[in-house]
Write an enzyme that holds these catalytic residues in place. Structure first.
Site, PDB file in Angstrom:
ATOM      1  N   GLU A   1       0.876  -1.353  -0.245  1.00 23.29           N
ATOM      2  CA  GLU A   1      -0.373  -0.287  -0.150  1.00 23.29           C
ATOM      3  C   GLU A   1       1.235   1.632   0.134  1.00 23.29           C
ATOM      4  OE1 GLU A   1      -3.597   0.295  -0.005  1.00 23.29           O
ATOM      5  OE2 GLU A   1      -3.118  -1.962  -0.559  1.00 23.29           O
ATOM      6  N   TYR A   2       1.666   0.947   0.727  1.00 22.95           N
ATOM      7  CA  TYR A   2       2.777   2.640   0.737  1.00 22.95           C
ATOM      8  C   TYR A   2       3.308   2.549  -0.678  1.00 22.95           C
ATOM      9  CZ  TYR A   2       6.781   4.634   2.518  1.00 22.95           C
ATOM     10  OH  TYR A   2       8.536   5.662   2.418  1.00 22.95           O
TER      11      TYR A   2
ATOM     12  N   LEU B   1      33.590  16.786  22.666  1.00 24.14           N
ATOM     13  CA  LEU B   1      33.693  16.082  24.172  1.00 24.14           C
ATOM     14  C   LEU B   1      35.157  15.795  24.654  1.00 24.14           C
ATOM     15  CD1 LEU B   1      30.002  14.359  24.421  1.00 24.14           C
ATOM     16  CD2 LEU B   1      29.733  16.064  25.185  1.00 24.14           C
TER      17      LEU B   1
ATOM     18  N   GLU C   1      22.556   9.505  28.208  1.00 24.05           N
ATOM     19  CA  GLU C   1      22.249   9.273  26.957  1.00 24.05           C
ATOM     20  C   GLU C   1      23.557   8.274  26.609  1.00 24.05           C
ATOM     21  OE1 GLU C   1      22.311  13.023  24.019  1.00 24.05           O
ATOM     22  OE2 GLU C   1      20.963  13.175  25.725  1.00 24.05           O
TER      23      GLU C   1
ATOM     24  N   LYS D   1      33.626   6.552  28.536  1.00 20.10           N
ATOM     25  CA  LYS D   1      34.093   5.347  26.985  1.00 20.10           C
ATOM     26  C   LYS D   1      33.671   4.389  28.160  1.00 20.10           C
ATOM     27  CE  LYS D   1      35.904   7.226  23.396  1.00 20.10           C
ATOM     28  NZ  LYS D   1      36.457   7.694  21.959  1.00 20.10           N
TER      29      LYS D   1
ATOM     30  N   CYS E   1      47.340 -32.927  11.869  1.00 20.67           N
ATOM     31  CA  CYS E   1      47.505 -32.386  13.389  1.00 20.67           C
ATOM     32  C   CYS E   1      48.495 -31.611  13.819  1.00 20.67           C
ATOM     33  CB  CYS E   1      46.323 -33.123  14.301  1.00 20.67           C
ATOM     34  SG  CYS E   1      46.453 -32.779  15.388  1.00 20.67           S
TER      35      CYS E   1
ATOM     36  N   CYS F   1      41.002 -32.238  12.568  1.00 20.23           N
ATOM     37  CA  CYS F   1      41.888 -33.804  12.249  1.00 20.23           C
ATOM     38  C   CYS F   1      41.447 -35.104  13.341  1.00 20.23           C
ATOM     39  CB  CYS F   1      42.689 -32.930  13.925  1.00 20.23           C
ATOM     40  SG  CYS F   1      43.563 -34.657  14.941  1.00 20.23           S
TER      41      CYS F   1
HETATM   42  S1  IVH Z   1      26.844  15.629  22.806  1.00 24.10           S
HETATM   43  C1  IVH Z   1      29.271  19.667  22.534  1.00 24.10           C
HETATM   44  N1  IVH Z   1      25.942  13.257  22.463  1.00 24.10           N
HETATM   45  O1  IVH Z   1      30.609  12.446  20.175  1.00 24.10           O
HETATM   46  C2  IVH Z   1      28.948  18.444  21.556  1.00 24.10           C
HETATM   47  N2  IVH Z   1      27.408  13.486  21.899  1.00 24.10           N
HETATM   48  O2  IVH Z   1      33.230  14.214  21.183  1.00 24.10           O
HETATM   49  C3  IVH Z   1      27.463  18.173  21.745  1.00 24.10           C
HETATM   50  N3  IVH Z   1      28.497  11.095  20.164  1.00 24.10           N
HETATM   51  O3  IVH Z   1      31.240  13.299  17.341  1.00 24.10           O
HETATM   52  C4  IVH Z   1      28.540  16.514  21.456  1.00 24.10           C
HETATM   53  N4  IVH Z   1      26.660  10.206  20.779  1.00 24.10           N
HETATM   54  O4  IVH Z   1      28.958  12.768  17.024  1.00 24.10           O
HETATM   55  C5  IVH Z   1      26.434  14.367  22.106  1.00 24.10           C
HETATM   56  N5  IVH Z   1      24.416  11.314  23.067  1.00 24.10           N
HETATM   57  C6  IVH Z   1      25.835  11.811  22.266  1.00 24.10           C
HETATM   58  C7  IVH Z   1      26.404  11.629  21.263  1.00 24.10           C
HETATM   59  C8  IVH Z   1      27.871  12.661  21.317  1.00 24.10           C
HETATM   60  C9  IVH Z   1      27.641  10.676  19.943  1.00 24.10           C
HETATM   61  C10 IVH Z   1      29.815  11.842  19.142  1.00 24.10           C
HETATM   62  C11 IVH Z   1      29.403  13.605  18.865  1.00 24.10           C
HETATM   63  C12 IVH Z   1      30.636  14.054  18.464  1.00 24.10           C
HETATM   64  C13 IVH Z   1      31.477  12.981  19.086  1.00 24.10           C
HETATM   65  C14 IVH Z   1      32.306  14.168  20.484  1.00 24.10           C
END
Ligand code: IVH
Length: 682
Positions: free
Chosen positions: A37-38, A85, A116, A317, A419, A437
């Site tokens: 349908e889509y 970051l 997040e 990280k 072997c 083996c």
């Molecule tokens: S906030 C002011 N939130 O991480 C900086 N960055 O080193 C805003 N990234 O290349 C970044 N997940 O693409 C933010 N939940 C998240 C993220 C995120 C992945 C990446 C971003 C950037 C790197 C920052």
């Protein structure tokens, strides 16, 4: 054909409807109409736009199929720079971050953080003018990136027009482009089929797919987008926290991570890190950590930035799961079942939180496909508790005979033919990925597994002979094959570490008891490849006697129900090996025996129409074995005795069922009579 004004209305309606279905499908994971349908709606819109090109708008879903290839990407200057970051790897660094934040805010109380996942993809900035997606660019150097607008248009989860209300006239939405893990595997499978190069990981695949001059290629790769913030336009919003900002984006139809949350203080951060770490393997996309952001936007502004990173946010990280290192050698290992696995010996490298010195290459085909050679620089991956593996070779770094990229220095990998443990031939069936083996019980690497299998409950059922004891016996050189078990003495056993006199006596008793078995159990206990319990039973029933089984050629073996060429070949090669014959003879000589029955060669269903009831413990057969034999002979097994019961098969400690059978005058038989019944019929 519709009038132009009608067509224009229809096109607008179609566009809105298609985008609604898109959102339901890609953002909410809740499809609203069938695909066909889509497609119909999509084709109708496409036809209208072709007929009236003026109707084509930049936010039309038809733009998602890709456009004509570009010569090069244009540069795009971001309205607000895309920053990076700072990273934390340890809990102490997170504590220090939280402390700095509180110092900066002059706050004694715990701070609220929006948390997040840190998506492991590539950063993107999307510009919306009056709610319509007009431009999208990669991060580039943070100030200027590459304009990849046509490619981004092909992403189904990226809104071409913002829904809801409250968006400013111009806004930059920031987020990450990803390829889901399943999509990555599918893409690589497709690449493999076509003989194209595979991608090392979803991130590389996402980057490679987005940076295509031909957006039709991007359209064929199901990339996803998740937003995590905004750039230009922020000043026009009235939200007070990052969490509210994310909610606002959701309201505009922009996808954001489901796993986002607001937590309290440093403890909240670390708990979230742990929680997401656990969830990581089950998330549909790769993440390389989590991101913590001070939730209150006014507090963010107060904290500001140091050089090119915010003071109000940090990435926590996970230890890197991939690293580069050099292949020092390629060895092969023999597994407990004889499977030969090529293993790369590596220059030690820290990856996934540990130092890795070996990585699996899985099998010969994999080594060929990846073309891993000694001296190569490779990407090694260790995720979670998974065995480290070589993901790919960095071909540019392959050493060559000369400095100018000539012939490779080392030849492609060749599988050894013998072997490394026992010098038996290494064999590989056609259509099989795994080489093995052929040494079987003769191979030290396979001995322990073979003995453990031999002693298992469903095989010879030697109670008390567990993995640890087998290790001990084999390592001490006391047992080399299952036949050696029957030569163990009380003195030897009680002399073992951690072995009391009582355990030694019990074990000897269990070994002695195992001598009385069934033919089917004996066959199963040999651990012949592809011969499970049910095949063993079929073989026992068909051949009836060991010598007949040993004498059978491939053709005769295939006469057995459910025995095809693969199983027949396994059996034949197992019984052909003189070291296996020798072990079998020694087992017989040690007194391993079973009731030899006459053969039921034609597999006639001798119990058709008969109902049997089982009660008590039989001397050699387990209840489920007896049941399977009855059913294989066409009989039925009932749970209780009645006038309709033909036979009650009774063993030791038979109870009320036996009494009832006697009372009703039903024929009661023992195991020996039962086996006779099976071979000769009623
Ligand atoms: S906030 C002011 N939130 O991480 C900086 N960055 O080193 C805003 N990234 O290349 C970044 N997940 O693409 C933010 N939940 C998240 C993220 C995120 C992945 C990446 C971003 C950037 C790197 C920052």
């Amino acid at each position: 054909m519709p009038e132009k004004s009608q067509a224009s209305q229809r096109a607008a309606a179609l566009r809105a409807e298609i985008e609604r279905h898109n959102e339901a499908y890609y953002r909410d994971d809740a499809p609203t109409i069938p695909d066909a349908e889509y497609d119909k709606l999509f084709r109708e819109l496409h036809a209208l736009e072709r007929q009236y090109p003026a109707l084509l708008t930049p936010d039309s879903p038809t733009q998602r199929v890709g456009a004509a290839p570009l010569k090069a990407f244009a540069e795009h200057r971001h309205g607000v720079s895309m920053l990076s970051l700072n990273n934390a790897f340890e809990a102490t660094e997170v504590d220090a971050f939280d402390q700095r934040v509180r110092d900066g805010l002059e706050s004694i109380a715990a701070v609220d953080y929006a948390v997040e996942p840190k998506f492991d993809g590539l950063a993107i900035s999307l510009s919306y003018q009056n709610g319509v997606f007009v431009r999208g660019a990669t991060r580039g150097d943070g100030t200027t990136g590459e304009d990849v607008t046509p490619n981004l248009r092909t992403l189904r989860s990226l809104p071409l027009r913002l829904s809801g209300v409250g968006w400013p006239e111009f806004i930059e939405i920031r987020g990450e482009i990803l390829l889901f893990k399943t999509a990555f595997l599918q893409l690589n499978a497709r690449q493999r089929e076509r003989g194209d190069k595979e991608f090392a990981n979803p991130r590389n695949a996402a980057a490679g797919s987005l940076r295509q001059l031909d957006s039709r290629i991007t359209a064929s790769r199901p990339l996803s987008f998740f937003a995590y913030g905004i750039g230009a336009g922020a000043e026009h919003l009235t939200v007070k926290t990052h969490a509210e900002l994310m909610d606002l984006l959701v309201g505009w139809g922009v996808p954001v991570a489901k796993e986002r949350r607001v937590v309290h203080g440093a403890k909240g951060l670390l708990d979230y890190f742990e929680e997401i770490g656990k969830k990581r393997p089950t998330l549909p996309y790769d993440i390389d950590g989590v991101v913590y952001k001070v939730n209150k936007l006014s507090a963010q502004a107060q904290l500001g930035f140091v050089s090119r990173a915010p003071r109000f946010a940090i990435a926590h990280k996970f230890p890197a799961e991939e690293a580069l290192t050099i292949v020092l050698g390629i060895d092969v290992q023999v597994g407990r079942t004889g499977a030969i696995t090529p293993v790369a010996r590596l220059q030690p490298v820290f990856v996934g939180g540990v130092t890795v010195t070996n990585a699996t290459l899985h099998n010969e085909d994999e080594v060929r496909r990846k073309d891993v050679r000694i001296g190569d620089t490779v990407i090694v991956r260790r995720a979670g508790d998974v065995i480290p593996e070589v993901v790919a070779v960095v071909l540019e770094k392959r050493p060559t005979r000369d400095l100018f990229g000539g012939e490779p220095l080392n030849p492609p990998f060749a599988m050894p033919t013998r072997c490394p443990e026992c010098d038996s031939a290494i064999e590989k069936g056609i259509d099989e990925a795994i080489a093995r083996c052929s040494g079987g019980l003769f191979c030290p690497a396979q001995r322990k597994a073979a003995i453990i299998h031999f002693a298992a409950r469903r095989a010879m059922d030697i109670e008390g002979l567990g993995d640890k004891l087998v290790d001990q016996l084999v390592d001490a050189g006391l047992v080399g094959s299952p036949a050696d078990l029957y030569a163990l003495s009380f003195e030897t056993l009680s002399g073992l570490e951690r072995m009391g006199e009582k355990s030694a006596r019990n074990l000897l008793e269990a070994i002695e008891k195992s001598k009385q078995t069934s033919f089917a159990r004996f066959i199963f206990s040999l651990g012949i490849r592809n011969v499970g319990e049910s095949t063993a039973r079929d073989l026992a029933r068909h051949f009836g006697q060991l010598d007949q089984l040993l004498a059978a050629d491939i053709e005769a073996l295939q006469q057995v129900p459910d025995v095809g060429p693969v199983v027949a070949a396994s059996l034949h090669s197992f019984f052909k090996a003189s070291h296996h014959r020798e072990i079998i003879e020694r087992l017989r000589a040690a007194g391993v025996h079973w009731p030899e029955s006459e053969t039921n060669h034609d597999g006639a269903k001798l119990l058709i129409g008969k109902t049997l009831v089982l009660t008590g413990t039989l001397p050699t057969l387990k209840r489920d074995e007896a049941k399977a034999m009855i059913e294989a002979a066409g009989g039925k097994v009932a749970g209780s005795v009645s006038q309709k019961t033909d036979f009650v098969l009774a063993g030791e400690e038979a109870g009320s069922k036996l009494e009832k059978a006697l009372a009703l005058g039903v024929t009661v038989i023992d195991e020996a009579e039962f086996l006779k019944l099976l071979s000769q019929g009623v």
